[in-house]
Design a protein around this motif. Structure first.
Motif, PDB file in Angstrom:
ATOM      1  N   SER A  20       6.394 -21.295 -19.104  1.00  0.00           N
ATOM      2  CA  SER A  20       7.267 -21.603 -19.906  1.00  0.00           C
ATOM      3  C   SER A  20       7.489 -22.872 -20.482  1.00  0.00           C
ATOM      4  CB  SER A  20       7.999 -21.077 -19.807  1.00  0.00           C
ATOM      5  OG  SER A  20       9.214 -21.143 -18.670  1.00  0.00           O
ATOM      6  N   VAL A  21       8.129 -23.996 -21.536  1.00  0.00           N
ATOM      7  CA  VAL A  21       8.142 -24.766 -22.218  1.00  0.00           C
ATOM      8  C   VAL A  21       8.868 -25.574 -22.494  1.00  0.00           C
ATOM      9  CG1 VAL A  21       6.567 -27.293 -22.819  1.00  0.00           C
ATOM     10  CG2 VAL A  21       4.864 -24.776 -22.164  1.00  0.00           C
ATOM     11  N   ALA A  22       9.729 -26.715 -21.938  1.00  0.00           N
ATOM     12  CA  ALA A  22      11.059 -27.130 -22.730  1.00  0.00           C
ATOM     13  C   ALA A  22       9.894 -28.740 -22.461  1.00  0.00           C
ATOM     14  CB  ALA A  22      12.093 -26.780 -21.363  1.00  0.00           C
ATOM     15  N   LEU A 135      -1.981 -28.815 -24.663  1.00  0.00           N
ATOM     16  CA  LEU A 135      -1.369 -29.677 -23.591  1.00  0.00           C
ATOM     17  C   LEU A 135      -0.339 -28.694 -22.815  1.00  0.00           C
ATOM     18  CD1 LEU A 135      -0.641 -32.551 -22.227  1.00  0.00           C
ATOM     19  CD2 LEU A 135       1.257 -32.680 -24.043  1.00  0.00           C
ATOM     20  N   ALA A 136       0.448 -28.171 -23.109  1.00  0.00           N
ATOM     21  CA  ALA A 136       1.560 -27.932 -23.039  1.00  0.00           C
ATOM     22  C   ALA A 136       1.326 -25.927 -22.613  1.00  0.00           C
ATOM     23  CB  ALA A 136       2.919 -26.908 -23.927  1.00  0.00           C
ATOM     24  N   ARG A 137       0.323 -26.250 -22.059  1.00  0.00           N
ATOM     25  CA  ARG A 137      -0.558 -24.927 -22.265  1.00  0.00           C
ATOM     26  C   ARG A 137      -1.272 -24.889 -20.692  1.00  0.00           C
ATOM     27  NH1 ARG A 137      -0.150 -21.192 -27.642  1.00  0.00           N
ATOM     28  NH2 ARG A 137       2.326 -20.648 -27.984  1.00  0.00           N
ATOM     29  N   SER A 138      -1.561 -25.943 -20.391  1.00  0.00           N
ATOM     30  CA  SER A 138      -2.672 -26.543 -19.217  1.00  0.00           C
ATOM     31  C   SER A 138      -2.316 -26.209 -18.284  1.00  0.00           C
ATOM     32  CB  SER A 138      -2.757 -27.539 -19.939  1.00  0.00           C
ATOM     33  OG  SER A 138      -3.707 -28.251 -18.172  1.00  0.00           O
ATOM     34  N   ARG A 344       5.197 -33.143  -9.523  1.00  0.00           N
ATOM     35  CA  ARG A 344       4.151 -32.646 -10.140  1.00  0.00           C
ATOM     36  C   ARG A 344       4.057 -32.556 -11.712  1.00  0.00           C
ATOM     37  NH1 ARG A 344       3.869 -26.992 -10.957  1.00  0.00           N
ATOM     38  NH2 ARG A 344       6.593 -26.872 -10.726  1.00  0.00           N
ATOM     39  N   LEU A 345       2.464 -32.758 -12.022  1.00  0.00           N
ATOM     40  CA  LEU A 345       2.530 -33.982 -13.343  1.00  0.00           C
ATOM     41  C   LEU A 345       2.029 -32.779 -14.195  1.00  0.00           C
ATOM     42  CD1 LEU A 345       2.792 -37.401 -12.763  1.00  0.00           C
ATOM     43  CD2 LEU A 345       4.473 -36.299 -13.163  1.00  0.00           C
ATOM     44  N   VAL A 346       1.534 -32.594 -15.332  1.00  0.00           N
ATOM     45  CA  VAL A 346       0.822 -32.538 -16.613  1.00  0.00           C
ATOM     46  C   VAL A 346      -0.218 -32.888 -16.430  1.00  0.00           C
ATOM     47  CG1 VAL A 346       0.204 -31.524 -18.696  1.00  0.00           C
ATOM     48  CG2 VAL A 346       2.468 -31.208 -17.979  1.00  0.00           C
TER      49      VAL A 346
END
Length: 350
Positions: A20-22, A135-138, A344-346
């Protein structure tokens, strides 16, 4: 896949649920428009898009993110926006004894050094809907520590002329934006123009402040060309630099502002930050702007680089402080340390 060397090993989780992405956007940034907000709302849902208009909004947004257990938070703004939001989310996560979500950056601010390590180094307008969704779901994640200073977690902070140079660069970029000359206000050209027309003239004849820098961490080293150690280690409590200087800054990423590679040794050791002290004069700076920009300039007589855990910086007279590129007023004493825990980074393949 290209991944910045400043980050740690890529972790690919197995059997994980869809994240889940904010999205947290700086409503005061010129690039954060109603169209941008609508686009994100259409792709991900309006409830997952948060717009902060003032510092008073940051706390409630952080609480909502933690309460709703978002896995990933993408921050839209500059390095200052990232610093404020990450600091608040991390602080409240510790207070509530919950996990800090994974973090990333959308390039929507003025200075976007973090976009080079935690998000696509392109404007959101240049990223397709498909790329944004990927990107968001990676699931790819990497870790990096921050600089802790005055209660903030930030990629970089410092005292001296660097705050002034960055401010001049930003002012020039904003002034030329939307004009036929906008292309010369960015990158190396913009940095050079700002330095030559604004920063350097202000520094000519200006006496450098006196710095005393003390090692507050474990043994540290000076480093130089080729990432080679110079001289003996400095023990805890030992003065590692004393004298007049233009700047004294720390960073855990190589970049600063608009891609200036000011901290080329920040990726040598993951548990150390790069402390850079410069005694460079205005003429030498002007003659070597290109090499300064790409991080290749090396003069051990005017650049003093150290890998440190923690330092105390004293300066006389009090000197301008920047945290994440945002001016914070003058300080005569400052302590900085590398954060105890990494963020923790994308991870991305921009």
């Amino acid at each position: 896949m290209k991944l910045s060397s400043v980050l740690g090993e890529v972790v690919v989780p197995t059997g994980a649920r869809e994240s889940s992405v904010a999205f947290v956007l700086n409503g005061n940034a010129g690039s954060v428009t109603p169209e941008i907000c609508s686009r994100l709302g259409r792709l991900f849902g309006e409830r997952d898009v948060f717009v902060s208009k003032s510092l008073e909004d940051v706390g409630p947004i952080a609480d909502r993110i933690l309460r709703d257990e978002y896995d990933t938070v993408l921050v839209g703004g500059g390095d200052g926006t990232f610093t404020v939001m990450v600091t608040e989310i991390t602080r409240r996560a510790r207070e509530q004894d919950v996990a800090t979500p994974r973090l990333g950056v959308l390039k929507l601010g003025t200075g976007n050094a973090m976009a080079k390590v935690a998000g696509p180094d392109r404007s959101l307008r240049d990223i397709s809907d498909h790329e944004l969704l990927e990107l968001a779901r990676s699931p790819l994640t990497r870790e990096i520590r921050m600089v802790e200073v005055e209660g903030f977690l930030t990629p970089f902070a410092g005292l001296g002329a660097d705050a002034e140079v960055l401010a001049d660069y930003i002012a020039l970029n904003r002034r030329l934006r939307g004009t036929p000359l906008s292309s010369i206000g960015v990158g190396l050209a913009g940095y050079s123009l700002a330095a030559l027309t604004r920063s350097i003239p202000k520094q000519i004849g200006k006496e450098m402040p006196f710095f005393r820098i003390t090692n507050l961490g474990g043994p540290c080293h000076r480093v130089g060309k080729g990432k080679q150690i110079i001289g003996r280690p400095f023990a805890h409590g030992e003065v590692i630099f004393e004298g007049k200087a233009r700047i004294a800054s720390c960073s855990t990423i190589p970049y600063y502002g608009f891609g200036l590679r000011m901290f080329p040794f920040a990726d040598i050791e993951p548990d150390r930050m790069h402390l850079r002290v410069s005694t460079m004069g205005s003429l030498e700076f002007a003659q070597n702007i290109g090499a300064m920009w790409n991080g290749s300039f090396d003069d051990p007589s005017t650049l003093f680089d150290f890998l440190v855990e923690a330092v105390k910086i004293e300066c006389n007279p009090a000197t301008e402080l920047q945290i994440g590129g945002d001016a914070q007023g003058k300080r005569s004493v400052l302590e900085m340390k590398i954060s105890d825990q990494p963020l923790r980074l994308v991870a991305h393949d921009d």
